[in-house]
Enzyme design. Structure first.
Site, PDB file in Angstrom:
ATOM      1  N   SER A 155       0.868  -1.175   0.000  1.00  0.00           N
ATOM      2  CA  SER A 155       0.000   0.000   0.000  1.00  0.00           C
ATOM      3  C   SER A 155       0.909   1.231   0.000  1.00  0.00           C
ATOM      4  O   SER A 155       1.793   1.333  -0.854  1.00  0.00           O
ATOM      5  CB  SER A 155      -0.937  -0.039   1.216  1.00  0.00           C
ATOM      6  OG  SER A 155      -1.834   1.048   1.201  1.00  0.00           O
TER       7      SER A 155
ATOM      8  N   HIS B 149      -2.597  -1.161  -3.004  1.00  0.00           N
ATOM      9  CA  HIS B 149      -3.642  -0.148  -2.870  1.00  0.00           C
ATOM     10  C   HIS B 149      -3.160   1.130  -3.551  1.00  0.00           C
ATOM     11  O   HIS B 149      -2.185   1.744  -3.107  1.00  0.00           O
ATOM     12  CB  HIS B 149      -3.926   0.146  -1.395  1.00  0.00           C
ATOM     13  CG  HIS B 149      -4.320  -1.061  -0.601  1.00  0.00           C
ATOM     14  ND1 HIS B 149      -4.187  -1.116   0.769  1.00  0.00           N
ATOM     15  CD2 HIS B 149      -4.837  -2.252  -0.977  1.00  0.00           C
ATOM     16  CE1 HIS B 149      -4.620  -2.295   1.201  1.00  0.00           C
ATOM     17  NE2 HIS B 149      -5.009  -3.001   0.162  1.00  0.00           N
TER      18      HIS B 149
ATOM     19  N   ASP C 292      -4.518  -4.985   5.752  1.00  0.00           N
ATOM     20  CA  ASP C 292      -4.948  -5.908   4.705  1.00  0.00           C
ATOM     21  C   ASP C 292      -3.939  -7.043   4.558  1.00  0.00           C
ATOM     22  O   ASP C 292      -2.739  -6.830   4.541  1.00  0.00           O
ATOM     23  CB  ASP C 292      -5.089  -5.146   3.373  1.00  0.00           C
ATOM     24  CG  ASP C 292      -5.858  -5.930   2.328  1.00  0.00           C
ATOM     25  OD1 ASP C 292      -6.453  -6.966   2.673  1.00  0.00           O
ATOM     26  OD2 ASP C 292      -5.866  -5.493   1.160  1.00  0.00           O
TER      27      ASP C 292
END
Length: 197
Positions: free
Chosen positions: A11, A39, A132
């Protein structure tokens, strides 16, 4: 299948970390296929693809249809649609969105990859915000998949690897270059050198 599937999750700070990891791999063919879930906003995917395409033996592509899991490929998960895997050794684009709040959803990527029964797999979590991936850590290890993480001190944002480390399922930690070196050691142990030299 004489190819390892390496699942990359990232991310915030992830693109630079993954690039450092890929750049640190040796300039030779390796029996590994990468699938990256980072992400990021949709418009940044082409730039991500371009920056990861600079390694002479790694071909980065955004997943826009079915793709064969084969050596030398780095597939980037799209933002708007979920990907899945089929037993014939392919990654496919579905018509479904990723489960909220993450897009792409690393937890889902991990779970979907387990459809590939006869493929050696490894999961690596890089710099990122949030947690995540950690929800399915136990699912991965129960299926024989090792989990590696970027070290906290080498991350721009460390909460994602920290969250994964807290699961107790991480078997190796290092900076991006160290993760690349360890992957080469693992590949040499799993696959005879003459298969990919």
């Amino acid at each position: 299948m004489n190819t390892m599937l390496v699942l990359l999750g990232a991310s915030t700070g992830g693109p630079a970390a993954v690039k450092a990891f890929i750049d640190a791999l040796p300039d030779k063919p390796l029996p590994v296929c990468f699938v990256l879930a980072n992400h990021i906003n949709e418009g940044s995917l082409p730039n991500l693809q371009a920056m990861l395409n600079e390694h002479p033996f790694i071909d980065a592509e955004i997943i826009d249809q079915y793709k064969d899991i084969k050596p030398g490929k780095l597939y980037i998960a799209p933002i708007d649609k979920k990907i899945s895997f089929v037993v014939q050794g392919k990654v496919i684009l579905t018509d479904e969105p990723w489960s909220k709040p993450y897009a792409p959803n690393i937890n889902e990527l991990f779970a979907e990859s387990l459809e590939l029964r006869d493929v050696e797999k490894l999961a690596i979590i890089f710099s990122g915000m949030g947690e995540d991936g950690s929800e399915n850590a136990e699912l991965l290890t129960e299926s024989g998949v090792d989990i590696w993480c970027q070290t906290i001190e080498s991350c721009i944002q460390s909460s994602m690897p920290e969250s994964m480390m807290k699961t107790g399922q991480v078997t190796y930690k290092d900076d991006p270059a160290g993760l690349a070196a360890q992957l080469v050691i693992l590949l040499e142990a799993l696959f005879p050198v003459d298969q990919y030299a």
